[in-house]
Write an enzyme that holds these catalytic residues in place. Structure first.
Site, PDB file in Angstrom:
ATOM      1  N   GLU A 162       0.741  -1.290  -0.106  1.00 33.69           N
ATOM      2  CA  GLU A 162       0.269  -0.083  -0.076  1.00 33.69           C
ATOM      3  C   GLU A 162       0.748   1.395  -0.076  1.00 33.69           C
ATOM      4  O   GLU A 162       0.737   1.979   0.932  1.00 33.69           O
ATOM      5  CB  GLU A 162      -0.960   0.029   1.335  1.00 33.69           C
ATOM      6  N   GLU A 351      -5.568  -8.638   0.690  1.00 33.77           N
ATOM      7  CA  GLU A 351      -5.875  -8.459   2.176  1.00 33.77           C
ATOM      8  C   GLU A 351      -7.559  -8.146   1.845  1.00 33.77           C
ATOM      9  O   GLU A 351      -7.906  -7.454   1.060  1.00 33.77           O
ATOM     10  CB  GLU A 351      -5.202  -7.063   2.810  1.00 33.77           C
TER      11      GLU A 351
HETATM   12  C1  FCB Z   1      -4.400  -2.035   5.557  1.00 36.92           C
HETATM   13  C2  FCB Z   1      -3.048  -2.612   5.962  1.00 36.92           C
HETATM   14  C3  FCB Z   1      -3.017  -3.534   7.099  1.00 36.92           C
HETATM   15  C4  FCB Z   1      -3.902  -3.379   7.793  1.00 36.92           C
HETATM   16  C5  FCB Z   1      -5.341  -3.307   7.236  1.00 36.92           C
HETATM   17  C6  FCB Z   1      -6.679  -3.027   8.282  1.00 36.92           C
HETATM   18  O1  FCB Z   1      -4.334  -0.792   4.879  1.00 36.92           O
HETATM   19  O2  FCB Z   1      -2.157  -2.947   4.830  1.00 36.92           O
HETATM   20  O3  FCB Z   1      -1.574  -3.505   7.669  1.00 36.92           O
HETATM   21  O4  FCB Z   1      -3.946  -2.434   8.867  1.00 36.92           O
HETATM   22  O5  FCB Z   1      -5.228  -2.130   6.510  1.00 36.92           O
END
Ligand code: FCB
Length: 433
Positions: A162, A351
Site C-alpha cells: 500500500e 488483504e
Molecule cells: C491495511 C494494511 C494492514 C491493516 C489493514 C486493516 O491498510 O495494509 O496492515 O492495517 O489495512
C-alpha cells in the site's frame, strides 16, 4: 483455458504483530518514533509487545496449520535486516525470518513475504524518507539482502504494501509517519515508492531468476453520490487507483495529477511492466458526496487527495468499527475495474477483512466477500484474509479487532474465534474430500 483454483491464506505484518523492537540488533523504525508522539495513536498505545510473534511464531504456526491455509502472508522488517537502513546486513535479524520460512515449509504452507510494510528504518526517514530518491536505491540493497538469504525457498515476493498510505497518509494528511502535510512531497514519495518497487523487483529477479515479484496496492471502486462533484470522483480515483495502474501498465501518470517534481527521464519506462502480479487490498468502496460534517471512515481523509475540489466521504451502513462500509459487490467492481485497467496481469486479493467487536459480524463479512469473489468472472490466484491475529492497527492502536484469533494482551495467549473455525471449514469445503 482452465481457471486456476483459488488458494486461501491469511495475512499479518511485522510491525503489527512482532513486538521485540530491540531484539537481536533491530534498529528503530519510523513507526516506533511515531508511536511515541503524543496524540499520534488514538489510544496512546504502541506496538512494543504487539502479539510477541517474534518470540511466539511457533504458536502462530500452530494456528496456521489448524486453519489449513495454503499460504501465509507476512512482512519482513527492514530495521531487523539493516538496522540503519543501509550498509551491513544484520544476520541475526534474518535468522528470525529463516525460521519462519522453514517452519511454514515444513507444514506445507507457502511463505508469501512482503518486503516493506511501512516500517522504514528511522535513519532513512530522518534523511527524507521516501521523498528522497536515495530511499528507493536503499530499498534495492535491502531487497537483495533478503532474497540472498531466503530466495532458495521463497519464489513469490511482494515489494511494497500500500504505497498510497506511505505517501499520502504520511506526507499529505499526516496521520501516518512522518506526519507531514506537504502534498507536493507526497507526490514525490509516491513516485519514489514506485521506482523503488520497480528497481527492487528487477534486482530480485536478477538475484533469483524465476522469482515472481508483485506490488500490493489498496485499490477501490469510487462511487459518486448525487451531490458529489464528478471532478472530485476523478481526482480521488486518480490518487487511489490510476496512479499505480497507469504507471505500471502504460508508463504514464494520470493527467489530472500532473507530474511529480522528482520525475526523471527514464523513470516511467523502468516502472512500466514491473509487476509479474498485482496484489489488491480491498476493504470498502468509496462514496463521494458534497462536503459535509458527517464522520467518514478511518483513513478516509479529504486531505489525502491533493487537488480535489471540496468533497466528503459518505460511507453507508452497515459499517465496521473502522467506519468502513461493508460491500462485497465493491470487491467485485474493484477487481473488474483493475482487470480492465491493467490487462494481462495476474491478480491476488492480498488483504480483505473487517474490524468488528462481535465476531459474528466478521463471519458475515468474510463469507459475503468470499462468496462474491468465488462467483465473479475475474480470475484471482489467492485470497488472504486480514488478519490471523488481533493486532496493532497503526494510528488506531489496539482499538480495532480484525483477527480470526484473539490475543490476550496480558498473557499473549492465542484464542481462535468462531470466524477462525468458519474460515477453516470454508477452506476445507472448497478443497473437497
Ligand atoms: C491495511 C494494511 C494492514 C491493516 C489493514 C486493516 O491498510 O495494509 O496492515 O492495517 O489495512
Amino acid at each position: 483455458m482452465k481457471r486456476p483454483t483459488l488458494r486461501y491464506g491469511v495475512a499479518t505484518s511485522a510491525f503489527q504483530v512482532e513486538g521485540a523492537p530491540e531484539a537481536d540488533g533491530r534498529g528503530p523504525s519510523t513507526w516506533d518514533e511515531f508511536c511515541a508522539r503524543p496524540g499520534a495513536i488514538r489510544d496512546g498505545s504502541d506496538a512494543r509487545t504487539a502479539c510477541d510473534s517474534y518470540h511466539r511464531f511457533d504458536e502462530d504456526l500452530l494456528q496456521l496449520v489448524d486453519l489449513g491455509v495454503d499460504a501465509y502472508r507476512f512482512s519482513i522488517a527492514w530495521p531487523r535486516v539493516q538496522p540503519t537502513g543501509r550498509g551491513l546486513v544484520n544476520t541475526r535479524g534474518l535468522d528470525y525470518y529463516d525460521g519462519v520460512v522453514d517452519g511454514l515449509l515444513l507444514e506445507g504452507i507457502e511463505p508469501f513475504p512482503t518486503l516493506f510494510h511501512w516500517d522504514l528504518p528511522l535513519p532513512l526517514e530522518e534523511a527524507g524518507g521516501w521523498s528522497a530518491r536515495d530511499t528507493a536505491l536503499r530499498f534495492v540493497d535491502y531487497a537483495v539482502a533478503v532474497v540472498d538469504r531466503l530466495g532458495d525457498r521463497v519464489s513469490t515476493w511482494a515489494t511494497l504494501n500500500e504505497p498510497w498510505c506511505t505517501a499520502l497518509l504520511g506526507w499529505a494528511s499526516g496521520v501516518f509517519p512522518p506526519g507531514r502535510r506537504e502534498p507536493a512531497r507526497a507526490w514525490d514519495c509516491a513516485h519514489h515508492l514506485l521506482l523503488g518497487h520497480a528497481l527492487g523487483a528487477a534486482a530480485v529477479r536478477a538475484a533469483r531468476p524465476g522469482s515472481e515479484v508483485g506490488l500490493v496496492v489498496n485499490l477501490t471502486t469510487v462511487r459518486r453520490e448525487q451531490d458529489g462533484d464528478p471532478c472530485a470522483v476523478d481526482v480521488v480515483d486518480a490518487w487511489q487507483n490510476r496512479l499505480w495502474l497507469d504507471a505500471l501498465g502504460k508508463g504514464s501518470y494520470p493527467e489530472v495529477l500532473g507530474e511529480p517534481a522528482a520525475l526523471r527521464d527514464g523513470d516511467l519506462a523502468t516502472i512500466r511492466g514491473s509487476v509479474d502480479w498485482l496484489g489488491i487490498n480491498y476493504y470498502t468502496p468509496f462514496r463521494i458526496g458534497a462536503p459535509s460534517e458527517e464522520p467518514a471512515g478511518v483513513g478516509q481523509d479529504v486531505d489525502a487527495y491533493p487537488g480535489a475540489p471540496p468533497f466528503s466521504f459518505r460511507p453507508r451502513g452497515p459499517l465496521t468499527t473502522m467506519g468502513w462500509e461493508v460491500d462485497p459487490q465493491g470487491l467485485v467492481d474493484t477487481l473488474q475495474e483493475t482487470a480492465a485497467r491493467l490487462p494481462g496481469v495476474p491478480l491476488r486479493v492480498t488483504e480483505n477483512g473487517g474490524a468488528f467487536d462481535d465476531d459474528a459480524d466478521r463471519v458475515g463479512y468474510l463469507s459475503s466477500h468470499l462468496a462474491a469473489l468465488e462467483a465473479c468472472d475475474v480470475t484471482v490466484l489467492d485470497y488472504f484474509a486480514w488478519s490471523l491475529l488481533d493486532n496493532f492497527e497503526w494510528a488506531e492502536g489496539w482499538t480495532q479487532r480484525f483477527g480470526l484469533v484473539a490475543v490476550d494482551r496480558t498473557t499473549l495467549q492465542r484464542r481462535p474465534k468462531p470466524s477462525f473455525a468458519w474460515y477453516a471449514e470454508h477452506i476445507a469445503a472448497q478443497r473437497g474430500p
